[in-house]
Design an enzyme around this catalytic site. Structure first.
Site, PDB file in Angstrom:
ATOM      1  N   TYR A 128      -1.502  -0.531  10.421  1.00 25.60           N
ATOM      2  CA  TYR A 128      -1.601  -0.858   8.998  1.00 25.60           C
ATOM      3  C   TYR A 128      -0.323  -0.504   8.251  1.00 25.60           C
ATOM      4  O   TYR A 128       0.186  -1.298   7.456  1.00 25.60           O
ATOM      5  CB  TYR A 128      -2.801  -0.116   8.403  1.00 25.60           C
ATOM      6  N   SER A 132       0.850  -1.191   0.000  1.00 34.13           N
ATOM      7  CA  SER A 132       0.000   0.000   0.000  1.00 34.13           C
ATOM      8  C   SER A 132       0.881   1.234   0.000  1.00 34.13           C
ATOM      9  O   SER A 132       2.037   1.193   0.456  1.00 34.13           O
ATOM     10  CB  SER A 132      -0.909   0.009   1.234  1.00 34.13           C
TER      11      SER A 132
END
Length: 358
Positions: free
Chosen positions: A212, A199
């Site tokens: 995350y 990501s």
């Protein structure tokens, strides 16, 4: 007393000014040529990537090749499974809920080449069962797409002990490593591919996303390690994708708010008192900010995934983002930390969103 960041700025300004004055007075020709060469190199490298994407469109023959995709209940994995099935691949679609809506949609839309597999990447027995069925098929495992992931957005000190970190890492990184290790022998035999979905959050860590961002950064590191350990001694290819902000189940505000409340209730009392109930208003504003930048059409991500799986010569990294995000996230991640901190702090007035009482 002068703050540290102000001192650094003063040192930078004085050093830059002095260097510029010396250069202006001296003005050597070789220095000008050096700057021109650097500029042309950057432009040429950018154009090379652009032409590479335009002219490098050859695809491999999908007949008789298996692709294992994790996290096919929804989002990227679900859409990718459909597209690769239409291309002729044999898809093993790993899902959490074989009787869920996502799995049923895949069965309705796709051919009998697609197989729904119950596969929780945190459970070794389910992963081993899927790998064993691939072995029994007699066909080569061409590609593994490590797509399964979860996201939790809360302050770093919420939750009981490290439970939140453990939950995110169990899926986003330990699950990736587990599935990859289980499949590596089959992938070596086929000289296949490993596609890891990281990501842009792995490049820039924004507030409330430590869990995350840490996990997705670890995915990047894992990909780099695989490429240098395995890719250098075999024909296997390891590809990393870095999508930006797309509307998947990870960004579901209702379920995220319920999860935040649950985690807050599990947090030690002294930490809860430091934040208070007023802090939940910040999440509403954070959700609104997320909505302003999120993209509903993630076809660009699917196209990048297809090239990673089926392209004759895939790139090492696919950054699935627009030009603004490239500048704001990927380029910014290479800046000095003081610039990154200021950019994150003041972009979108995040400093107002992150108030807590002292």
């Amino acid at each position: 007393m002068i703050r540290l960041d102000h001192q650094i700025f003063l040192y930078f300004f004085s050093t830059f000014s002095s260097s510029y004055i010396i250069w202006f007075l001296w003005n050597p020709i070789w220095f000008n040529h050096f700057c021109i060469v650097c500029g042309l190199s950057i432009i040429s490298w950018t154009l090379a990537y652009y032409f590479f994407e335009i002219f490098n469109q050859e695809m491999i023959d999908p007949v008789g090749k298996i692709v294992l995709i994790t996290g096919c209940d929804s989002g990227f994995g679900n859409r990718l499974a459909c597209r690769l099935d239409r291309m002729g691949f044999h898809i093993y679609a790993g899902v959490l809920l074989p009787d869920g809506d996502g799995a049923k949609q895949l069965q309705q839309k796709c051919s009998n080449r697609l197989k729904i597999m119950q596969m929780d990447v945190t459970k070794p027995e389910e992963v081993n069962n899927v790998v064993e069925q691939i072995k029994q098929s007699g066909m080569p495992l061409w590609a593994l797409v490590n797509n399964a992931g979860i996201g939790i957005s809360v302050p770093f000190d919420w939750g009981n002990d490290i439970d939140v970190y453990r939950k995110v890492f169990d899926v986003n990184i330990f699950g990736v490593v587990r599935v990859t290790k289980s499949c590596i022998s089959l992938l070596r035999q086929s000289n296949g591919r490993i596609v890891n979905v990281a990501s842009l959050a792995a490049r820039i860590t924004s507030p409330l996303s430590s869990h995350y961002s840490m996990a997705k950064h670890s995915v990047r590191v894992f990909s780099d390690a695989l490429r240098r350990e395995i890719g250098s001694s075999s024909k296997m290819k390891i590809i990393t994708l870095e999508p930006s902000f797309y509307r998947t189940d990870i960004i579901n505000h209702d379920s995220m708010n319920r999860m935040r409340r649950k985690i807050f209730d599990e947090t030690p009392e002294d930490i809860r008192e430091n934040y208070g109930e007023k802090y939940f208003r910040i999440f509403d504003k954070s959700n609104q900010m997320t909505e302003s930048i999120i993209k509903n059409d993630y076809e660009a991500v699917i196209e990048a995934m297809i090239m990673a799986v089926a392209g004759e010569n895939p790139k090492l990294y696919y950054r699935c983002c627009n030009y603004y995000e490239v500048i704001a996230f990927w380029a910014l991640s290479h800046m000095p930390e003081i610039i990154v901190d200021y950019s994150v702090k003041y972009s979108g007035k995040l400093n107002k969103l992150l108030w807590i009482k002292n």
